[in-house]
Scaffold this motif. Structure first.
Motif: not given
Length: 246
Positions: A191-200
Protein backbone atom coordinates in the motif's frame (compact mmCIF):
# COMPACT_ATOMS: atom_id res chain seq x y z
CA UNK A 1 -10.84 -13.70 19.42
CA UNK A 2 -8.25 -14.26 22.13
CA UNK A 3 -5.86 -11.38 22.65
CA UNK A 4 -2.09 -11.92 22.44
CA UNK A 5 -0.24 -12.33 25.70
CA UNK A 6 0.84 -9.26 27.68
CA UNK A 7 4.14 -10.86 28.63
CA UNK A 8 6.03 -8.11 26.79
CA UNK A 9 8.72 -6.47 28.89
CA UNK A 10 9.03 -2.91 27.66
CA UNK A 11 11.74 -1.73 30.04
CA UNK A 12 14.53 -3.27 32.03
CA UNK A 13 15.18 -2.13 35.57
CA UNK A 14 16.07 1.54 35.42
CA UNK A 15 16.84 4.39 37.84
CA UNK A 16 13.82 5.71 39.72
CA UNK A 17 13.57 8.91 37.68
CA UNK A 18 12.96 6.98 34.45
CA UNK A 19 9.31 6.40 33.74
CA UNK A 20 7.98 2.98 32.80
CA UNK A 21 5.13 2.28 30.41
CA UNK A 22 2.69 -0.62 30.13
CA UNK A 23 2.64 -2.67 26.95
CA UNK A 24 0.09 -1.90 24.24
CA UNK A 25 -1.69 -4.86 22.66
CA UNK A 26 -4.87 -3.57 21.01
CA UNK A 27 -5.71 -0.64 18.75
CA UNK A 28 -8.01 0.77 21.42
CA UNK A 29 -5.11 0.76 23.89
CA UNK A 30 -2.93 2.54 21.34
CA UNK A 31 -5.60 5.23 20.95
CA UNK A 32 -5.74 5.72 24.72
CA UNK A 33 -1.95 5.85 25.02
CA UNK A 34 -1.55 8.45 22.28
CA UNK A 35 -4.38 10.55 23.68
CA UNK A 36 -2.80 10.52 27.14
CA UNK A 37 0.84 11.01 26.08
CA UNK A 38 0.30 13.28 23.09
CA UNK A 39 3.44 12.24 21.24
CA UNK A 40 4.42 8.72 20.22
CA UNK A 41 7.22 7.99 17.72
CA UNK A 42 6.86 4.94 15.51
CA UNK A 43 10.39 3.80 16.42
CA UNK A 44 12.72 4.94 19.25
CA UNK A 45 13.40 8.64 18.78
CA UNK A 46 13.65 10.49 22.10
CA UNK A 47 15.85 9.63 25.10
CA UNK A 48 14.05 7.64 27.84
CA UNK A 49 10.78 7.85 25.93
CA UNK A 50 8.69 5.01 24.44
CA UNK A 51 7.77 4.38 20.83
CA UNK A 52 5.02 2.32 19.26
CA UNK A 53 7.60 -0.34 18.43
CA UNK A 54 8.93 -0.49 22.00
CA UNK A 55 5.46 -0.71 23.54
CA UNK A 56 4.14 -3.50 21.32
CA UNK A 57 5.20 -7.16 20.94
CA UNK A 58 7.63 -7.60 18.06
CA UNK A 59 5.77 -10.70 16.91
CA UNK A 60 2.61 -8.67 16.28
CA UNK A 61 4.19 -6.48 13.59
CA UNK A 62 3.47 -7.01 9.89
CA UNK A 63 0.90 -9.75 10.54
CA UNK A 64 -1.82 -7.87 8.66
CA UNK A 65 -4.39 -8.43 11.41
CA UNK A 66 -6.15 -6.35 14.06
CA UNK A 67 -3.16 -6.54 16.42
CA UNK A 68 -0.62 -5.32 13.83
CA UNK A 69 0.76 -1.91 14.97
CA UNK A 70 1.99 -1.24 11.43
CA UNK A 71 -1.63 -0.97 10.31
CA UNK A 72 -2.63 1.19 13.27
CA UNK A 73 -0.53 4.17 12.21
CA UNK A 74 -2.64 4.76 9.11
CA UNK A 75 -5.91 4.13 10.91
CA UNK A 76 -4.98 6.64 13.61
CA UNK A 77 -4.42 9.28 10.94
CA UNK A 78 -7.49 8.33 8.93
CA UNK A 79 -9.73 8.56 12.00
CA UNK A 80 -8.26 11.88 13.14
CA UNK A 81 -6.89 10.42 16.37
CA UNK A 82 -3.37 11.57 15.58
CA UNK A 83 -1.46 13.43 12.92
CA UNK A 84 1.18 11.20 11.35
CA UNK A 85 4.32 12.24 9.54
CA UNK A 86 8.08 12.58 9.66
CA UNK A 87 7.90 15.81 11.60
CA UNK A 88 11.22 15.72 13.48
CA UNK A 89 14.65 14.33 12.62
CA UNK A 90 13.13 12.81 9.47
CA UNK A 91 11.47 10.17 11.66
CA UNK A 92 7.83 9.13 11.85
CA UNK A 93 5.87 10.59 14.75
CA UNK A 94 2.25 10.31 15.86
CA UNK A 95 0.88 13.50 17.44
CA UNK A 96 -2.52 13.46 19.12
CA UNK A 97 -5.26 15.71 17.79
CA UNK A 98 -5.01 17.72 21.04
CA UNK A 99 -1.25 18.28 20.76
CA UNK A 100 -0.97 18.76 17.00
CA UNK A 101 -2.12 22.41 16.88
CA UNK A 102 0.72 23.27 19.29
CA UNK A 103 3.28 21.18 17.40
CA UNK A 104 2.09 22.64 14.11
CA UNK A 105 2.52 26.16 15.53
CA UNK A 106 6.10 25.34 16.53
CA UNK A 107 7.14 23.71 13.25
CA UNK A 108 5.18 25.65 10.63
CA UNK A 109 6.38 28.89 9.08
CA UNK A 110 3.98 31.82 9.31
CA UNK A 111 4.64 32.63 5.65
CA UNK A 112 2.79 30.95 2.81
CA UNK A 113 4.42 28.10 0.92
CA UNK A 114 4.99 30.44 -2.02
CA UNK A 115 6.64 33.03 0.22
CA UNK A 116 8.85 30.35 1.75
CA UNK A 117 9.85 29.14 -1.71
CA UNK A 118 10.61 32.66 -2.91
CA UNK A 119 12.69 33.24 0.22
CA UNK A 120 14.77 30.17 -0.56
CA UNK A 121 13.44 28.19 2.41
CA UNK A 122 11.81 25.48 0.30
CA UNK A 123 13.20 23.68 -2.73
CA UNK A 124 11.52 23.77 -6.11
CA UNK A 125 10.70 20.09 -5.69
CA UNK A 126 8.97 20.65 -2.35
CA UNK A 127 7.04 23.59 -3.77
CA UNK A 128 5.83 21.48 -6.70
CA UNK A 129 4.82 18.58 -4.46
CA UNK A 130 2.90 20.84 -2.09
CA UNK A 131 0.93 22.33 -4.98
CA UNK A 132 -0.11 18.86 -6.16
CA UNK A 133 -1.10 17.75 -2.66
CA UNK A 134 -3.14 20.92 -2.14
CA UNK A 135 -4.93 20.33 -5.45
CA UNK A 136 -5.62 16.66 -4.72
CA UNK A 137 -5.95 16.27 -0.96
CA UNK A 138 -5.27 12.67 0.07
CA UNK A 139 -3.31 11.92 -3.10
CA UNK A 140 -1.68 8.51 -3.36
CA UNK A 141 2.11 8.71 -3.06
CA UNK A 142 2.60 6.78 -6.31
CA UNK A 143 0.37 9.20 -8.20
CA UNK A 144 2.08 12.16 -6.56
CA UNK A 145 5.52 10.97 -7.60
CA UNK A 146 4.36 10.33 -11.16
CA UNK A 147 2.54 13.64 -11.58
CA UNK A 148 5.47 15.58 -10.14
CA UNK A 149 7.78 14.07 -12.73
CA UNK A 150 9.87 11.99 -10.32
CA UNK A 151 8.91 8.58 -11.68
CA UNK A 152 12.42 7.60 -12.73
CA UNK A 153 14.44 5.47 -10.32
CA UNK A 154 17.13 8.11 -10.06
CA UNK A 155 14.56 10.73 -9.00
CA UNK A 156 13.32 8.86 -5.92
CA UNK A 157 15.78 10.56 -3.55
CA UNK A 158 14.68 13.98 -4.80
CA UNK A 159 11.05 13.02 -4.34
CA UNK A 160 11.64 11.69 -0.83
CA UNK A 161 13.65 14.78 0.13
CA UNK A 162 10.83 17.07 -0.99
CA UNK A 163 8.32 15.12 1.09
CA UNK A 164 10.61 15.23 4.13
CA UNK A 165 11.03 18.99 3.79
CA UNK A 166 7.27 19.49 3.73
CA UNK A 167 6.66 17.19 6.70
CA UNK A 168 9.48 18.81 8.66
CA UNK A 169 7.71 22.16 8.54
CA UNK A 170 4.33 20.47 9.15
CA UNK A 171 3.00 21.61 5.77
CA UNK A 172 1.74 18.12 4.93
CA UNK A 173 0.83 14.96 6.84
CA UNK A 174 0.51 11.31 5.93
CA UNK A 175 -3.26 10.95 6.04
CA UNK A 176 -3.51 7.20 5.52
CA UNK A 177 -2.69 4.55 2.95
CA UNK A 178 -4.12 3.53 -0.39
CA UNK A 179 -4.08 0.18 -2.12
CA UNK A 180 -2.57 -0.05 -5.55
CA UNK A 181 -5.28 -0.23 -8.19
CA UNK A 182 -5.35 -2.14 -11.46
CA UNK A 183 -3.45 -5.20 -10.24
CA UNK A 184 -4.03 -8.49 -12.01
CA UNK A 185 -5.79 -11.20 -10.01
CA UNK A 186 -3.41 -12.82 -7.57
CA UNK A 187 -0.92 -9.97 -7.70
CA UNK A 188 -0.08 -8.00 -4.55
CA UNK A 189 1.73 -4.73 -3.89
CA UNK A 190 2.59 -2.60 -0.90
CA UNK A 191 0.00 0.00 0.00
CA UNK A 192 1.14 3.55 -0.67
CA UNK A 193 1.03 6.48 1.75
CA UNK A 194 -1.55 9.16 1.07
CA UNK A 195 -0.66 12.82 1.61
CA UNK A 196 -2.74 15.78 2.68
CA UNK A 197 -1.97 19.36 3.70
CA UNK A 198 -1.92 19.75 7.47
CA UNK A 199 -4.48 22.54 7.33
CA UNK A 200 -6.92 20.37 5.38
CA UNK A 201 -6.40 17.38 7.66
CA UNK A 202 -7.16 19.49 10.74
CA UNK A 203 -10.21 21.08 9.14
CA UNK A 204 -11.54 17.69 8.01
CA UNK A 205 -11.33 16.32 11.54
CA UNK A 206 -12.65 19.42 13.28
CA UNK A 207 -9.30 20.36 14.82
CA UNK A 208 -8.88 24.10 15.29
CA UNK A 209 -5.48 25.68 14.58
CA UNK A 210 -3.74 27.23 17.57
CA UNK A 211 -4.10 31.01 17.30
CA UNK A 212 -1.71 31.93 20.11
CA UNK A 213 1.97 32.79 19.93
CA UNK A 214 4.82 30.34 19.49
CA UNK A 215 5.80 30.96 23.12
CA UNK A 216 2.28 30.11 24.28
CA UNK A 217 2.33 26.91 22.24
CA UNK A 218 5.67 25.98 23.85
CA UNK A 219 4.32 26.56 27.34
CA UNK A 220 1.16 24.53 26.78
CA UNK A 221 3.00 21.64 25.15
CA UNK A 222 5.69 21.58 27.82
CA UNK A 223 3.14 21.58 30.65
CA UNK A 224 1.43 18.53 29.14
CA UNK A 225 4.65 16.64 28.34
CA UNK A 226 5.97 17.04 31.88
CA UNK A 227 3.22 14.70 33.07
CA UNK A 228 4.43 11.78 30.96
CA UNK A 229 8.13 12.33 30.27
CA UNK A 230 11.24 12.11 32.41
CA UNK A 231 13.54 15.17 32.54
CA UNK A 232 15.86 13.55 29.99
CA UNK A 233 12.95 12.69 27.68
CA UNK A 234 11.52 16.20 27.99
CA UNK A 235 14.90 17.69 27.13
CA UNK A 236 15.22 15.42 24.07
CA UNK A 237 11.72 16.24 22.84
CA UNK A 238 12.18 19.94 23.48
CA UNK A 239 15.40 20.05 21.47
CA UNK A 240 13.76 18.24 18.54
CA UNK A 241 10.82 20.67 18.51
CA UNK A 242 12.92 23.77 19.11
CA UNK A 243 11.59 24.43 22.61
CA UNK A 244 14.26 26.33 24.51
CA UNK A 245 14.84 26.83 28.20
CA UNK A 246 14.15 23.27 29.39
Amino acid sequence: MLQPSRSLTTHKKEPADIMTYEAVITYEEAVQRIQSMGLLPLAPLFAEYPSLSSLTPKENWHKDDEFDPWLWRSRLAEEGIAAYGKFVKKKALLVSSEYFPWVHRLLADSRTIKEQYEAGLLSREAFKLHALVAEQEGIDGRALRSQAGFGAKEDKKTFDRGLLDLQGCAAIVISGTKEKEGLAEGKVAWNSSAYETADHWMQRHGIKPFEGSIEEARELLTAQLQQHASPAALSSISKALGIRGI
